[in-house]
Structure formats: C-alpha cells, structure tokens
Scaffold this motif. Structure first.
Motif, PDB file in Angstrom:
ATOM      1  N   LEU A  31      34.738 -64.849 -17.303  1.00 25.63           N
ATOM      2  CA  LEU A  31      33.761 -65.561 -16.484  1.00 25.63           C
ATOM      3  C   LEU A  31      34.162 -65.632 -15.017  1.00 25.63           C
ATOM      4  O   LEU A  31      33.295 -65.664 -14.136  1.00 25.63           O
ATOM      5  CB  LEU A  31      33.572 -66.994 -17.007  1.00 25.63           C
ATOM      6  CG  LEU A  31      33.070 -67.124 -18.432  1.00 25.63           C
ATOM      7  CD1 LEU A  31      33.058 -68.584 -18.852  1.00 25.63           C
ATOM      8  CD2 LEU A  31      31.684 -66.500 -18.561  1.00 25.63           C
ATOM      9  N   HIS A  32      35.465 -65.682 -14.751  1.00 28.80           N
ATOM     10  CA  HIS A  32      35.917 -65.891 -13.384  1.00 28.80           C
ATOM     11  C   HIS A  32      37.348 -65.414 -13.250  1.00 28.80           C
ATOM     12  O   HIS A  32      38.127 -65.490 -14.199  1.00 28.80           O
ATOM     13  CB  HIS A  32      35.828 -67.390 -13.037  1.00 28.80           C
ATOM     14  CG  HIS A  32      36.088 -67.683 -11.591  1.00 28.80           C
ATOM     15  ND1 HIS A  32      35.156 -67.445 -10.622  1.00 28.80           N
ATOM     16  CD2 HIS A  32      37.173 -68.196 -10.964  1.00 28.80           C
ATOM     17  CE1 HIS A  32      35.651 -67.805  -9.451  1.00 28.80           C
ATOM     18  NE2 HIS A  32      36.877 -68.254  -9.631  1.00 28.80           N
ATOM     19  N   ASP A  33      37.705 -64.940 -12.070  1.00 31.34           N
ATOM     20  CA  ASP A  33      39.077 -64.523 -11.787  1.00 31.34           C
ATOM     21  C   ASP A  33      39.500 -65.144 -10.459  1.00 31.34           C
ATOM     22  O   ASP A  33      38.835 -64.933  -9.441  1.00 31.34           O
ATOM     23  CB  ASP A  33      39.183 -63.000 -11.701  1.00 31.34           C
ATOM     24  CG  ASP A  33      40.596 -62.549 -11.384  1.00 31.34           C
ATOM     25  OD1 ASP A  33      41.547 -63.070 -11.993  1.00 31.34           O
ATOM     26  OD2 ASP A  33      40.758 -61.682 -10.503  1.00 31.34           O
ATOM     27  N   ARG A  34      40.564 -65.937 -10.482  1.00 33.98           N
ATOM     28  CA  ARG A  34      41.111 -66.537  -9.262  1.00 33.98           C
ATOM     29  C   ARG A  34      42.543 -66.065  -9.099  1.00 33.98           C
ATOM     30  O   ARG A  34      43.358 -66.202 -10.011  1.00 33.98           O
ATOM     31  CB  ARG A  34      41.069 -68.056  -9.313  1.00 33.98           C
ATOM     32  CG  ARG A  34      41.861 -68.716  -8.183  1.00 33.98           C
ATOM     33  CD  ARG A  34      41.592 -70.182  -8.045  1.00 33.98           C
ATOM     34  NE  ARG A  34      40.405 -70.350  -7.208  1.00 33.98           N
ATOM     35  CZ  ARG A  34      40.061 -71.496  -6.648  1.00 33.98           C
ATOM     36  NH1 ARG A  34      40.782 -72.580  -6.855  1.00 33.98           N
ATOM     37  NH2 ARG A  34      38.988 -71.576  -5.891  1.00 33.98           N
ATOM     38  N   ASP A  78      38.589 -65.441  -5.138  1.00 37.32           N
ATOM     39  CA  ASP A  78      37.769 -65.681  -6.335  1.00 37.32           C
ATOM     40  C   ASP A  78      36.793 -64.527  -6.510  1.00 37.32           C
ATOM     41  O   ASP A  78      36.143 -64.104  -5.541  1.00 37.32           O
ATOM     42  CB  ASP A  78      36.951 -66.972  -6.189  1.00 37.32           C
ATOM     43  CG  ASP A  78      37.795 -68.217  -6.347  1.00 37.32           C
ATOM     44  OD1 ASP A  78      38.628 -68.260  -7.266  1.00 37.32           O
ATOM     45  OD2 ASP A  78      37.613 -69.160  -5.552  1.00 37.32           O
ATOM     46  N   ARG A  79      36.701 -64.031  -7.752  1.00 31.96           N
ATOM     47  CA  ARG A  79      35.753 -62.965  -8.088  1.00 31.96           C
ATOM     48  C   ARG A  79      35.087 -63.309  -9.415  1.00 31.96           C
ATOM     49  O   ARG A  79      35.644 -64.021 -10.231  1.00 31.96           O
ATOM     50  CB  ARG A  79      36.471 -61.625  -8.244  1.00 31.96           C
ATOM     51  CG  ARG A  79      37.058 -61.061  -6.975  1.00 31.96           C
ATOM     52  CD  ARG A  79      37.709 -59.701  -7.271  1.00 31.96           C
ATOM     53  NE  ARG A  79      38.106 -59.017  -6.075  1.00 31.96           N
ATOM     54  CZ  ARG A  79      39.289 -59.144  -5.485  1.00 31.96           C
ATOM     55  NH1 ARG A  79      40.209 -59.938  -6.011  1.00 31.96           N
ATOM     56  NH2 ARG A  79      39.565 -58.481  -4.387  1.00 31.96           N
ATOM     57  N   LYS A  80      33.914 -62.729  -9.634  1.00 30.86           N
ATOM     58  CA  LYS A  80      33.230 -62.867 -10.914  1.00 30.86           C
ATOM     59  C   LYS A  80      32.931 -61.465 -11.465  1.00 30.86           C
ATOM     60  O   LYS A  80      32.781 -60.513 -10.705  1.00 30.86           O
ATOM     61  CB  LYS A  80      31.939 -63.668 -10.749  1.00 30.86           C
ATOM     62  CG  LYS A  80      32.221 -65.123 -10.365  1.00 30.86           C
ATOM     63  CD  LYS A  80      31.084 -66.029 -10.713  1.00 30.86           C
ATOM     64  CE  LYS A  80      31.401 -67.474 -10.359  1.00 30.86           C
ATOM     65  NZ  LYS A  80      32.376 -68.093 -11.249  1.00 30.86           N
ATOM     66  N   PHE A 110      26.827 -62.499  -8.240  1.00 28.62           N
ATOM     67  CA  PHE A 110      26.769 -63.953  -8.114  1.00 28.62           C
ATOM     68  C   PHE A 110      26.058 -64.310  -6.815  1.00 28.62           C
ATOM     69  O   PHE A 110      26.341 -63.751  -5.759  1.00 28.62           O
ATOM     70  CB  PHE A 110      28.190 -64.526  -8.094  1.00 28.62           C
ATOM     71  CG  PHE A 110      28.254 -65.993  -7.786  1.00 28.62           C
ATOM     72  CD1 PHE A 110      28.014 -66.931  -8.773  1.00 28.62           C
ATOM     73  CD2 PHE A 110      28.566 -66.439  -6.504  1.00 28.62           C
ATOM     74  CE1 PHE A 110      28.087 -68.295  -8.498  1.00 28.62           C
ATOM     75  CE2 PHE A 110      28.633 -67.791  -6.223  1.00 28.62           C
ATOM     76  CZ  PHE A 110      28.397 -68.721  -7.220  1.00 28.62           C
ATOM     77  N   HIS A 152      32.785 -58.256  -9.096  1.00 33.59           N
ATOM     78  CA  HIS A 152      34.174 -57.938  -8.762  1.00 33.59           C
ATOM     79  C   HIS A 152      34.481 -57.948  -7.269  1.00 33.59           C
ATOM     80  O   HIS A 152      35.602 -57.641  -6.880  1.00 33.59           O
ATOM     81  CB  HIS A 152      34.606 -56.602  -9.391  1.00 33.59           C
ATOM     82  CG  HIS A 152      34.357 -56.545 -10.862  1.00 33.59           C
ATOM     83  ND1 HIS A 152      35.065 -57.302 -11.777  1.00 33.59           N
ATOM     84  CD2 HIS A 152      33.447 -55.843 -11.580  1.00 33.59           C
ATOM     85  CE1 HIS A 152      34.612 -57.051 -12.993  1.00 33.59           C
ATOM     86  NE2 HIS A 152      33.632 -56.181 -12.908  1.00 33.59           N
TER      87      HIS A 152
END
Length: 197
Positions: free
Chosen positions: A22-25, A47-49, A53, A65
């Motif tokens: 769902l999310h990458d931090r 932060d990427r999704k 988004f 991304h």
C-alpha cells in the motif's frame, strides 16, 4: 526490497498470508564532520505508492512509484551540539504550498541538541507552523547527531547530573539502572532489580 521480518521468528507468522503493498516510506539519516570544525546531520524522507495517487483537495496526481514526498533537513551544529544553520529541500510535495512549511525550521538556530530537544521542537514548530514530514525527521535527526558525535566523544567524561550520576543511566533499555551495562560501567549507581532507589 528484502523483507527483514523474514529473518526473524514471530508469534504471528505470515507464511500463509498474502500481502498487498500500500505504501513505501524510506528514511535516511547521515552524520558528517566538516572541514571548518562544525558538524552536520541530514535526514530525508521519501514516500511512494504502488499506484497513481491524487492528494485530496486539489493536490497533484503522482504516478505509481514516483515520490509523493521527497524532502529533507540538514542541521549544522558545533561541538557543543548547538544548531548553527538549518537547510531544507522539498523536491516532491503533494501540494504546491508545502514548500512554505520549511521556513519555520530557521527557528531551530541556537537550540542545543540534547535533553528537551523534542519538546522544544514541538513548541516552536508544531501545529500549522511547519511541514509535518520535516518535523517528524527532527527527533531521529537529533539521535543521529548524538550517534555521530559518539565516537569523537568516546574518551570524554560522561555528562552527569547535579548528584554526579551519569545522565545516560535510565536513558534507554540498555542503560537501565538495574541492567548489566550500568553494573559494569557505573557500579556505584546500579539499582538492584525491584529496588525503589
């Protein structure tokens, strides 16, 4: 990206459970000694999704991304841990107005990194006065600054309180007054487990 949790055992095993990203931090912290006698610590957050988004309320649409947030803080400080300069960058933000949230960090100049740092940072920058994500970096940045100076101060005397008790005692689990590190380094200040003193 390697999943570090796969290397550990857990009571809630995920072997038969699938997961959807769902999310990458990503957070990075680094410390430096400068040629002018000062020191720097810098931190960044990205932060990427995994899918496109759009920030609510008219924010920009970000492709999958690509960074939604990509920003950071650099604190320049002296050997007394006093902040001498603050630099920020915001190369990706969800709203065009976000960049103004970095200006308030100038109020950190003159503040000493150490006891009381987090509460004073919140007092100066909390609420709508600054960017939440830059503010979130400042607590671990202070820790990174102290860690960066650790090797340089290895042979310096430990800071003590008014009673001569080292201030590191009870600052974390490893330095618990009833723990083995305190028993080895400062036996006169060791507290037996269960003792109230």
């Amino acid at each position: 990206m390697e999943d570090l949790f796969d290397k550990t055992t857990s009571l809630s095993s995920t072997k038969n459970v699938t997961r959807e990203a769902l999310h990458d931090r990503q957070i990075s912290m680094r410390g430096f000694r400068r040629s002018d006698g000062l020191y720097e610590v810098e931190g960044s957050v990205t932060d990427r999704k995994p899918r496109a988004f759009t920030a609510p309320g008219g924010g920009r649409t970000v492709a999958a991304h690509e960074p939604i947030h990509e920003m950071g803080v650099r604190l320049v400080f002296d050997d007394s841990m006093v902040v001498r300069a603050v630099n920020t960058f915001m190369s990706a933000t969800p709203y065009g107005t976000c960049s103004g949230g970095a200006d308030a960090l100038e109020s950190l100049i003159g503040l000493r990194i150490g006891a009381g740092w987090n509460s004073e940072v919140r007092r100066r920058l909390g609420g709508g006065r600054s960017c939440t994500h830059l503010l979130e970096l400042l607590s671990p940045l202070a820790t990174a600054a102290l860690q960066s100076m650790g090797e340089l101060r290895m042979n310096a005397p430990d800071p003590v309180d008014a009673n001569g008790r080292p201030m590191k005692i009870d600052s974390c689990y490893a330095y618990a007054a009833d723990g083995e590190v305190v028993a080895l380094r400062w036996p006169q200040f060791q507290r037996n487990h269960g003792s109230s003193t």
